[in-house]
Structures are given as C-alpha cells and as structure tokens.
Design an enzyme around this catalytic site. Structure first.
Site, PDB file in Angstrom:
ATOM      1  N   LEU B 128       0.802  -1.233   0.000  1.00  0.00           N
ATOM      2  CA  LEU B 128       0.000   0.000   0.000  1.00  0.00           C
ATOM      3  C   LEU B 128       0.833   1.281   0.000  1.00  0.00           C
ATOM      4  CD1 LEU B 128      -2.761  -1.238   2.454  1.00  0.00           C
ATOM      5  CD2 LEU B 128      -2.994  -0.847   0.000  1.00  0.00           C
ATOM      6  N   GLU B 387      12.630   9.190  -0.423  1.00  0.00           N
ATOM      7  CA  GLU B 387      13.118   8.208  -1.385  1.00  0.00           C
ATOM      8  C   GLU B 387      12.034   7.257  -1.859  1.00  0.00           C
ATOM      9  OE1 GLU B 387      14.384   8.858   1.612  1.00  0.00           O
ATOM     10  OE2 GLU B 387      16.170  10.007   1.074  1.00  0.00           O
TER      11      GLU B 387
END
Lengths: 651, 651
Positions: B128, B387
């Site tokens: 998710l 990131e």
C-alpha cells in the site's frame, strides 16, 4: 532575563567548538549544528531533567536528535556539562576530545549512536525521518513505566519531507503521547538546495495543526520564545509541536554565504568565525552573565526500572499452551500454522515477562499478534498501516528496556528495511516477525509475498556483533508449530535483533515438546547418505516429500531443517559429508538466503557440491500453495528432479 | 440524470461479478471492491478518455488503483467493456474469465499487475501507499509529452496512513501536477479494525488542504456528486483531491455486518447478496436506463509517442566526455570518483536519448546527478528527502516509456526497498544508482553507508525474468571511472531493472576507452595461479594492493574485477580453476553479495575452495577510507593475511 541572555553567550561558546571540531574532522555539519544551538542549550542546560553522570537515568528526560548530522553542538554541550560517555563504567567527555570528532578512536561518531559510547542517545540517527518515531516509542515506555519522563525530538525541515515523520505524527495523536515534544528546525536550507515551500515553517505549522497538534511557531534563536514554547509544551494536554525558524550557520557570517551544508570551514577562516560568533553574542546579550556549565534540573525518580517476573512463572510446554488457548483441535489434527503458534507463544511470553510488548500494522489478525493484544492490551500498540514508524517505535521501546516484537507480513516489513538497519546500528534489542513469508500464501500474489527477506536479514547474520561472536541478526524459520513456539522463546532469551518468518498455511507437526531449538543449530529429520536436502520453514515439508520421491529411485536423501541462520558451519559440513558431500537447498524465496549460507560453508570447507532450488521466477496468484510452488519450480517433484540431475552431473 | 442513475444499476451489476469472482477464488476483497464501485464506473465508463481495444494508448487517461486489493470491480468493468488483456497481441477479457480470478492460468491476479497481462495498469500495486507516486510519475511524463493525459489515483483511507502518500502529495504540489487527481476512498474500515480518526474523511480533508490541495468531499456512492467532483478536477488550476465517503460492502447487507475484509462470501450467501444489490440499485435508480457497456470518451491524440534520437548522435569516448566536461585534470591525475564519472555519463546519455530522465532526493551534488540536471533541467525531477516517492515516481515515468535513473546514497535507497521490489514485480525499466556505497565514505559513519545493498539486489539477480534468461536485476559495481561510464551505457541498453553502486573517493584509472563492460562479464586485471582475489568496485584497488603484498611472499594472486552480478558462472569457475581452484572474495559491505555469488558458483561446480573477506563488524566513523577499511578488516594487508591462512589451511 539574565539567564536567558546567557543562552546567547553559551551558543557562541559551543558554536566555536562546533565549528572547530568539524574543521578538525575535515567533514561534518557545523552550519546545521549552529542552527539548533539555542534549542539544544535551552533543553540540555535549563529544561531537561537529566544527570550527566548517568545519562541513562530511567526518569531522565531524553533528547532524540532526528537530524543526526547536527550533532556537533550536542557533543560540545555534553563536554561542557561533563557527561559520561563510553561503555560501562564510562568516563567524562573531555573538552579536548571534541577535536577528535569522527576519528577512529573517538566516541564522537559522525552521527549520534548510543552503541559507539553515547548513552545520552537512544538510537542511531543520520538516516533521516526516524527520530520522532523513536521518541514516540520512548514516550509509550515512559507512560507504561509512569516515570514522568519527557522526550524532546528535533527534526529538520528538509527531513520532514520523509513520510515517516507524518506516520509518527499520526501515531502520537492516536496514542495521545503528550510527553513527546516535536521540534521542527526550520533553517530553510537542504543539501542540494533550499527546502521546498511545502516544508517552510508556515506550511509545516498548517500541516501540524491539520494533523491534530497544538503548534507554537517561534524564532529559534530567541531564548525567551524558546523557553515560553517549552513551558507551553509542559502544560499542554494535546500533542505539542514547536516550529522554530532558525538560521543555518547562526552566528558565523561566512557560513551564511553560499552552500556550506556538510562542509567544514577551512582552518584559516576559524578565527574570523570565532569573532563573528562573539560579535553576535555580544550584540544580543550585552552585559549578561554566561550560562553556568550545569544542568539546572535533576531527574526525579528511580534511576533504574525493575520489571519483576511474576513469581512462579515458567514457560509451559507447547502442548499445554495449545490446550490453554483452546486449540486442542490442533493437537488432534496435528497441524497448525507457524504464525498462529507464534502468536500463542508471544501471548505466553507476555504472561511471563512484563517487558515483552508488541506493535503491529493493522494486520494483527493475520500475524496473530492479536492473541497477545487481547491478553495484554496495555503492551500492544496498533501502528496502523505505517511500517516505518512501527519499527522505529519498537526501537524506542527497546531503548527503554522493553523487548518489543514488531509484526507485519514479511513483505511489508521490507517497507522498513532502512529503519531495521538503523536499529541494527543501534544494537536495538528488537524482534521482527514477518508472516505470510515465501510464496505459500499463493492467491494474493507477489505483492504480499516475502521473497527477498531471507537474503536481506542473512546479510546481517554474516557479520559479528560487539562481542565478536554473535551475529548482528539471527534469521529464524520455523517448520512447524513446535519450532515457532521454541524459536519465539529463543528470540526473547537472545539479546539483539532477531527476525522470524512465519507462514500462512497450516502445516503438519514435525516436532514435539521435547525438541530443543538452539540458535545456530539445525535438525536432521530424515537420515540418508546420497544427498542432503537442506530446507527451512514451509519448504521442510516439500523436502520431506522430495526425499520420498527420491527413495522411489533408490536415492537415500537426508532432510535437514535449517531453522536458523547463521548456521553452525562445521556441523553442517559434517552432515553434508555424511551424504556423499552433496547437498541441495530448498527455498520458497529468491536466492541469497539459505542457498548462499550453505554454499559459502561448503566452498570454505572444499570438497562438497551444493545445488540451489529456490523460486525461479516472479510468482503470480495461484489458488493453492501447491500451484504456486509448482509455478515457481520448488515443488517436491521439482526438487527431486533437480537433485537427481545434480547427482548425475559429473563434478 | 438518467445516465447518472444508470451508474447505480451498473454498480449492482458489476458488484455481483465482484462478489461472485471472490467467492470462486476462495479469497479476495469484494467488500473493498464494492466501496469503489461508483467511483470506478464513473471513471471507466463516463469520464476517462481511453480505448479498451488499446489500453496502452499514449493519450489515454490512466487509473492507478493504489489500494490494489479492491481490483475485482475493475476487472469486472474491464470485461464488461471488452478490454484487451494478455501479452501482445492480446485478447478480449471475457466475462467467463472473471470466475478464474487468482487462478494460476488467469491474467486476473490478486492485485493489479501490468506484467501479468493487464496493460490497463501501469504498476503492480498491493503493497500500500505507492500508487499516488506512480500517478505523479505518469503525470510528469504526460506533461513532458504534452499528451493531455489525466491520471486518476484511488487511495484507501487506511492506506493513507503510509507516509509515502504524504511524500507524493508534497511532490505533486511542488511540481504542480494538476493532471493528477487523488481520490481517497474513505470506507472507514481497515483489516484488523476501523481506521484511525487520523484517517477519517474529515481529517484527511483538513490535511490535504494544509498540504496545498483543493479538496472536494463527497458521498462516494452519489453519481451526481462524483461527476461534479471530476468536473471540478478538470477545471482546477491547483492539485485536486476528492475525499469520497463510501461504504465497505456497498449494496450487500451481509458484507456490512462484521469484518469481511479480505474474506469471500460463502457460496450459499451469493443469491442473497445479488438480491441485496438489486434492491439497493432499484431503490436508487428506479426506472433509469442501465449504463451502456461502452466507454464514452475516446483518447484524443497519437496512440504512440516517438522520442527520436537526435540525428548523428553517438556515444563519445570517456576521454572525450571528460574533456567536454572540463575535467581534463582527471585525465592528468588519472583519478576520478566513480560517482562523478556516472554523473557525466548520465548527462551524455541525456544528450543522446530524449527518454533518459533522472530523479534525486536532495543529494544531486553528492550523487552527481546534478551534472545531468544542469544540462537537462526539463528531465530532472527533484524529489527532496523522500526516497519512497522518488522510486515510485520513477516507476510511473518508466510506464510512460521513459528511462528514469533514480539517485541517492546507496544507504538511502534502502528506504525504498519495498518500492523497488514492487517495481521489479512491475518489470519496470528503472535504473537505480546508489552513491557512497560500502564504507569508503568513512567519516560520516554507518548511517550513511550502503552495507546490505549488494545482498538485497543480488537476490533479484538469482531469479530469471520473463524471457527465462535475463536476471530480474543486474547489480553493477564500477571499479573506476571508465567502468562507471561504460556500465551507465550498459544500463540504458539493457531493458529492466539495474542497480549501480558508486563510491565516494577518487580512485585510479584501471581501464581505458577500449575496455568493454558486458553484463555478466568480469575482467582479469592481474594474472596469477595460486589464488584468485575476486573483488568489485572500490575493493578492486585493495585487492590489487593485496596481490602485491602476496607477491612478496611468492604467492601469485590473480585479481578479478567482478563488476557485475549475476556473473558468468562457467567463465568464473574456469578462472578460479586456473588459480589452483582457490578464490578469496573482497567486499566493502556485509556478506551475501559477491561472496555468496562466487561461493554458489564454486559449490555448484565442486572442487573449488572460496573464502570471503567482507566487513566483519558494524563500521564507525573514521577520518579516512584506509582507517575504516582496516577497522572493518578489509584492508589490503588483511585480505593478504586471510588469503595466506586460507591457502595454508588443509582442505
């Protein structure tokens, strides 16, 4: 106001050290350090209740420096305040040590790290965005322990771009941890450029309010404003954040021109920097007395926390535990999923040991951490779908002396691999349990499967810890419920990081209450002298079936349950030698795990041959474990085929 | 209003399929699927401009289903709309296929995955929190390509706890991607319990506004409100989000009682479920005409995008590139850091190939992606310190045909290891470059060092891709600037995921313009017949020095630069055989990387012996690469010592 003005003088004094030590080191972050000078001084000298001669005092307030690169100013304050550093019994941090920043022989690492002799800190930071979660874990522990401890966490503005910060902010609101103060240091400069307007002080304040926090925006170099903000935090009944506007390179003209992020001032610019700092301080604090080098507030309460084991508590047998849990049906069917046995073991551990606690990410009914949660709701912390925060919260709990188990699907723990490595650098005593590992969950498909977990965790297992013997992490794979039960206990009794992967399907019992599961060991489940099938977890059952198939072809295959990595290499090599020196490894994941461990042992010893059977392709959804194992080339018949052709191949 | 009321009838019709297919599969998420039925129908039938006979149409709008488990309703709509699925040329998805959900032989995987025959999707979802970043990447590409494409992304409320969602929201504001519509599906139920109040529709709306988004809160089962919200999105000049309050298990009484997350209705409850859906639809859409099974809006524009290579463009030699970049000094000193050579190569690639682009996380002045950024600012996307979002943005760019390079410190890429694995499952053509890998950056300490990266990426390299030949990922380690230059080119010319790790320090040239760097290959840099030292990256230089030391003891050590994993096993084994069958691997990281690759090759072949020298402990800050290499036991003299004792040990 004299004491407050003295903060400026102290900021200049410590600032000189920060600039000097970075120049001496040849690298580091003096400009970031200067931006938090006033905040750090208010905290360490005037606000936090702590004891420099015992930085680990259980009632002492904590500072988590999430933007770890700004640490030089904290080191300077620690030296000024005569703080104990190093391992037990430790020694005072001397001013002269500051010039050894980042040196091989110094405790002053480039970033905070309790494990390198910095008991002032609770967790290694430096990979950004993790500190507020650690602070939340410390806050949970303080509430459990009723210590009254407060936890202060300094977060950089650029750093607050990391999603984990927002996970932590949600978590702190969910758990109403009003003992945690989040401080955002807004100096507006990142490494490669300015921070985004999305991370400006104004936008951060708006975001924090929307996340349910009380926010005070202040000038982060105004001692009066800083003090007032911390006063407000202490009185607040809601999660409280401070947005501090600061100047990168505060007090040093040179550092405010151009991009000095992470760059030391050249030696020849030091005296100008000192003059600049003195000038700033004099302008701001003319005539004030310097702040004395003492901590104003001592911790109130016991310096150590005892969490006594209940009298007469002892581990039950797995069979007794199953009966007590109403799972007698498993005793009859002689089948149980390792994830369920783990949940039961964790609950039993919670009964016995008050320091055992658990976190989960909205899947406790899959990981079976819910069995623990129902029995010990005060020590179970629901983290919702936010695995990064979950792991770092566990690090905070561990720093406070708890033994936290962090639970999710093995796949979703990979969301927190950076946090897990930081926990490893911290030497945090955390236990990670990934359910639905490998491919046997089948129908949900590869997005839910742990396929690289063994390779990742095994990498830590190739390295020795500070005792030069234990690995940095044990990787465990129970093949049945008894193994899951025994290995859960072993994790608790073994200090440091452990990872256990459990599986979804029910599997047959292979062991009984008498079986021991020593870390480093393995079990030979079936004798043989032609080839050793070395497997772990779910794949032990496939290996046993493969051995049956090989028996039909008159091949006598031994089956080794390698439930633990690293594994006793000498014993394993002997076992393989007894099988004609030929082994085939069997895994339900990508390579780099068990296959590599066995091959390395064999190649180091020489004279052996090892073939590896692991997933040969990216899995897809299949309706049964059998289908997906076959699809990926790791079913019993495929193992048998591979073993046969390997045996027939000339070496 | 007739067409809008027809949405209810279609929701009931497709809802029946969703419930049925999950029951047939024996697992899956019909209740989540029903909660987004109206949103999906409005999008796929009435709003999105797309072509079911060509789901990859370059001007077609896209749907990213971030909460991938809700996919059954999309599959049902695809079948109803006669959508092409499968590999080229593909076939119509038949209604009958729906009952094969999650079957081994079906394209209907448990979660969306373009690589399993679903060109309607751009990325595998199911882990998710990643979809909105993929949508952002698609949005960037659409803007670059001027296609007018719109990208719709459905995010679950529980899912929005993932920090990456908030990274993506920031990114979309930074880049003002008003072609991306974020839709939050607020059904208020997670897996293990209700979602936190922190993820309620009300709180999400407040948060989104604070993040700079225009927000419209609607009833997610009201076709008129949905349509109005999408109208508003199309007109909006700011990032636009829809907060849709929905009902988990909409239309099915049974699914609204108790926790049905991820659980199929039993067969015997199906007819009651159908009746329930019919009753709901009839109540809401009495007398309305059913929505026709056609897509209302066709894509406008070319179906394919050509990004022609500039006429006469050709790769320069590294020497010419250095001169052109003003780096002649390196040609004189014959030293350059691999990270800088990479940055230069990336810039050159950008000159030649309009599809090459780059993302970075506030460290472009360390990774040297800044060289590309300065030359090609339109194809460089600053992601700031986030990131996870960065990697998933790259996946979106790749789905649109770009070749994105994602850059950060090797350590910080580990923040996105879950996203990287999802990219791998997608078979995304992305290139990951981690700088400051290993330990040679020294002073910053372990929080900045890439120590497990080789083990992680190598795991993908042990598995074959869909062509059954290429690995799922190539792991590359240049030992000098020429290698970095050549391997950057190889990454571009090799489809699929590649990872390159670069190093911080300047290192001596080992190669020249004529050297080829074929993937899978290696170079023998020094002959010898007593032992092979197998190294990569920075460690090649240590291995060469170790060979010198061994020569003083009359040991003739060969040095092999294993710049690529996986490696040609047969050739490597032959090379080791020529060295008396003995090899010592040399690495500046934890184990599980090169050491495992060489040991596995040797153990598979038999008759060889391999010892591994890698970091033996957690690094700490040291002021020089030499110090930290020594601290970790991997300096030249330590390699030589280990080789000597291994040679002397009886096998």
């Amino acid at each position: 106001m004299t004491a407050l003005a003295g903060v400026h003088l102290k900021a200049a004094e410590l600032g000189k050290h920060a600039v000097h030590m970075v120049t001496q080191a040849g690298s580091g972050h003096s400009s970031s350090a200067l931006s938090i000078a006033h905040l750090v001084i208010e905290l360490m000298y005037r606000r936090m209740r702590w004891d420099p001669s015992n930085p680990r005092h259980a009632a002492g307030d904590r500072l988590v420096l999430s933007e770890g690169h700004a640490v030089p100013i904290v080191y300077a304050a620690m030296a000024d305040l005569k703080t104990i550093v190093g391992g037990e019994p430790g020694a005072l941090l001397a001013m002269a040590e500051l010039s050894k920043l980042r040196d091989r022989d110094s405790v002053l690492d480039g970033h905070p790290n309790p494990a390198e002799g910095m008991p002032f800190f609770d967790a290694a930071t430096g990979s950004l965005g993790q500190g507020l979660s650690v602070a939340a874990g410390l806050g949970l522990a303080a509430r459990l322990d009723r210590t009254g401890r407060r936890v202060y966490c300094i977060v950089g503005d650029g750093e607050s771009r990391e999603g984990q910060i927002w996970e932590a902010l949600d978590f702190i609101v969910d758990h109403q941890l009003i003992n945690v103060c989040a401080i955002f240091n807004c100096n507006n400069e990142g490494q490669a450029g300015y921070v985004s307007p999305q991370q400006s002080g104004e936008t951060l304040a708006k975001k924090l309010a929307a996340f349910g926090w009380d926010v005070m925006s202040i000038d982060g170099h105004d001692p009066g404003a800083i003090s007032a903000a911390f006063d407000a935090f202490e009185k607040s009944k809601r999660p409280f954040a401070i947005v501090a506007k600061t100047v990168k390179g505060w007090g040093v003209d040179a550092l405010q021109k151009g991009n000095w992020h992470g760059k030391p001032l050249p030696n020849e610019q030091l005296s100008a920097a000192y003059e600049s700092l003195d000038r700033f301080a004099k302008d701001l604090a003319s005539g004030a007395a310097p702040l004395p080098a003492v901590v104003k507030n001592a911790p109130q309460g016991a310096a150590r926390i005892d969490r006594p084991r209940p009298a007469g508590a002892a581990w039950p047998s797995m069979t007794d535990a199953l009966s007590a849990a109403g799972l007698e049906s498993a005793l009859k069917s002689r089948k149980l999923a390792s994830r369920r046995a783990y949940g039961m073991a964790l609950k039993v551990a919670g009964d016995l040991l008050p320091q055992v606690c658990a976190v989960d990410g909205d899947v406790s009914n899959s990981t079976f951490a819910e069995i623990f949660a129902k029995a010990h709701p005060d020590r179970f912390f629901e983290c919702k779908i936010a695995e990064q925060n979950m792991v770092s919260v566990a690090v905070g709990l561990a720093a406070a002396g708890y033994i936290p188990f962090a639970n999710s699907f093995a796949k979703f723990l990979s969301r927190a691999y950076d946090q897990i490595e930081m926990a490893n650098i911290t030497r945090a005593n955390i236990k990670l349990v990934g359910s639905h590992s490998g491919i046997s969950l089948a129908a949900d498909g590869p997005s839910q499967m742990g396929l690289v977990d063994v390779a990742f965790f095994r990498a830590f297992g190739t390295v020795r810890g500070d005792d030069r013997r234990s690995p940095l992490c044990w990787s465990l794979q129970p093949a049945d419920a008894f193994a899951a039960f025994g290995l859960t206990r072993a994790m608790i009794e073994t200090p440091g990081m452990c990872y256990m992967r459990t599986h979804r399907p029910d599997v047959a019992f292979l062991y009984d209450d008498k079986t021991q599961f020593d870390l480093g060991g393995f079990h030979v489940l079936r004798g043989g002298d032609d080839v050793a099938l070395v497997a772990s977890g779910y794949m032990v059952h496939e290996a046993l079936a493969a051995a049956e198939e090989l028996a039909k072809q008159s091949i006598r295959a031994a089956v080794i349950d390698a439930y633990c990595l690293p594994i006793d290499e000498a014993a394993l090599v002997s076992a393989i030698v007894r099988c004609g020196g030929v082994a085939v490894t069997c895994e339900d994941n990508y390579g780099g795990g068990l296959s590599s461990a066995v091959a390395e042992a064999a190649a180091r010893a020489g004279g052996l041959r090892v073939e590896s059977v692991h997933c040969s392709r990216i899995p897809k959804s299949c309706r049964t474990p059998e289908d997906v194992l076959d699809y990926c080339g790791v079913r019993a018949h495929q193992i048998a085929d591979r073993a046969l052709s390997f045996l027939r191949r000339p070496s």
